[in-house]
Design a protein around this motif. Sequence first.
Motif, PDB file in Angstrom:
ATOM      1  N   SER A   1      46.116  45.962  28.461  1.00 24.83           N
ATOM      2  CA  SER A   1      44.781  45.418  28.721  1.00 24.83           C
ATOM      3  C   SER A   1      44.842  44.375  29.817  1.00 24.83           C
ATOM      4  CB  SER A   1      44.208  44.778  27.449  1.00 24.83           C
ATOM      5  OG  SER A   1      44.037  45.734  26.426  1.00 24.83           O
TER       6      SER A   1
ATOM      7  N   ARG B   1      40.780  47.557  28.288  1.00 23.47           N
ATOM      8  CA  ARG B   1      41.906  48.445  28.053  1.00 23.47           C
ATOM      9  C   ARG B   1      42.047  49.426  29.228  1.00 23.47           C
ATOM     10  NH1 ARG B   1      44.673  49.600  22.902  1.00 23.47           N
ATOM     11  NH2 ARG B   1      44.633  47.581  21.852  1.00 23.47           N
TER      12      ARG B   1
ATOM     13  N   ASP C   1      45.213  53.047  26.924  1.00 22.06           N
ATOM     14  CA  ASP C   1      44.826  52.876  25.527  1.00 22.06           C
ATOM     15  C   ASP C   1      45.472  53.943  24.644  1.00 22.06           C
ATOM     16  OD1 ASP C   1      43.594  52.164  23.185  1.00 22.06           O
ATOM     17  OD2 ASP C   1      41.584  52.766  23.783  1.00 22.06           O
TER      18      ASP C   1
ATOM     19  N   ALA D   1      40.630  56.061  35.171  1.00 22.97           N
ATOM     20  CA  ALA D   1      41.191  56.640  33.949  1.00 22.97           C
ATOM     21  C   ALA D   1      42.468  55.953  33.496  1.00 22.97           C
ATOM     22  CB  ALA D   1      41.459  58.139  34.162  1.00 22.97           C
TER      23      ALA D   1
ATOM     24  N   ALA E   1      41.463  60.132  30.540  1.00 24.02           N
ATOM     25  CA  ALA E   1      40.110  59.566  30.621  1.00 24.02           C
ATOM     26  C   ALA E   1      40.086  58.336  29.746  1.00 24.02           C
ATOM     27  CB  ALA E   1      39.065  60.580  30.164  1.00 24.02           C
ATOM     28  N   GLN E   2      39.515  57.261  30.260  1.00 20.67           N
ATOM     29  CA  GLN E   2      39.381  56.006  29.521  1.00 20.67           C
ATOM     30  C   GLN E   2      40.724  55.532  28.965  1.00 20.67           C
ATOM     31  OE1 GLN E   2      36.215  56.773  26.711  1.00 20.67           O
ATOM     32  NE2 GLN E   2      34.644  56.559  28.274  1.00 20.67           N
ATOM     33  N   GLY E   3      41.771  55.720  29.759  1.00 22.52           N
ATOM     34  CA  GLY E   3      43.060  55.145  29.426  1.00 22.52           C
ATOM     35  C   GLY E   3      43.940  55.956  28.503  1.00 22.52           C
ATOM     36  N   THR E   4      43.495  57.131  28.096  1.00 20.23           N
ATOM     37  CA  THR E   4      44.302  57.923  27.186  1.00 20.23           C
ATOM     38  C   THR E   4      44.251  59.395  27.586  1.00 20.23           C
ATOM     39  OG1 THR E   4      44.833  58.233  24.834  1.00 20.23           O
ATOM     40  CG2 THR E   4      42.499  58.412  25.478  1.00 20.23           C
TER      41      THR E   4
ATOM     42  N   ALA F   1      34.047  64.501  31.461  1.00 19.63           N
ATOM     43  CA  ALA F   1      34.721  63.264  31.866  1.00 19.63           C
ATOM     44  C   ALA F   1      34.569  63.024  33.358  1.00 19.63           C
ATOM     45  CB  ALA F   1      36.200  63.335  31.488  1.00 19.63           C
TER      46      ALA F   1
ATOM     47  N   HIS G   1      31.413  60.329  34.938  1.00 23.83           N
ATOM     48  CA  HIS G   1      31.974  59.059  35.385  1.00 23.83           C
ATOM     49  C   HIS G   1      31.326  58.615  36.688  1.00 23.83           C
ATOM     50  CE1 HIS G   1      35.201  57.750  32.778  1.00 23.83           C
ATOM     51  NE2 HIS G   1      35.619  56.904  33.722  1.00 23.83           N
TER      52      HIS G   1
END
Length: 257
Positions: free
Chosen positions: A10, A15, A18, A38, A224-227, A246, A250
């Motif tokens: 983080s 994050r 993640d 991402a 996507a979104q860290g994972t 995704a 975005h």
Amino acid sequence: MIRIEDVSLSFGGIRAVDGCSFEVAEGSITGLIGPNGAGKSTLFNIVAGLLKPDAGRIVFDGEDITGLPPHTLFHRGLVRTFQIPHEFYRMTVRENLMLVPPEQAGENLFASWFSWGRVKRQDADVLDKVDEVLAFLNLTHVADELAGNLSGGQKKLLDLGRTMMTDARMVLLDEPGAGVNRTLLGAITTAIRRLNEERGYTFCLIEHDMDVIAELCDPVIVMAQGTVLTQGPMSEVRSNPDVREAYLGHAETEDAG
């Protein structure tokens, strides 16, 4: 060859990565794709030792390397390139390559005074290696050109050349096609494929050009979104509705990863 286990990081409560987990198999060319933000490049920086994760671990060739500094990973054969090449722009292409091999005897003042024969022999070996790399990448004609004068695509080839001077085992390539014309992009993809097939290099590459990903990579991992959102062959990834959502859902912002 490399295993990413539940890695998180983080920045100021945001994050960037993640709970990310996936593996890159030895001998593969694995693609890492995802919308802007991402967490792809942030994850590369964690794997390469530039950032330390808040949680999780990185396992390379069966050994936990989490938090080890880049120079230690370099000696173990794990190398990272960057979207914007970091060449020594006031040095020639040849000199840029000559600098790469570690522990050269000529770097030691005592050896340069009292072991000149060994220094000379090692320098000759390094120059032979440089000539081989230049020929492999079709850069011989610019060997004595200042690296700062190269085109964007030639600088990306020089980045690949630097990994060859280390005999790297695992290379993290960050957008090798960014800002490169189609002719040199073809040269770059050909070099990556040859290094993989002929010399056993393992690659994990971030790339926004889906044609490059489709041509080179199997499997493809989507973040996507860290994972990890999904992974598999490109044909499956392309048709996955979650992947389309995704990307299309975005906003076009600067890639934080």
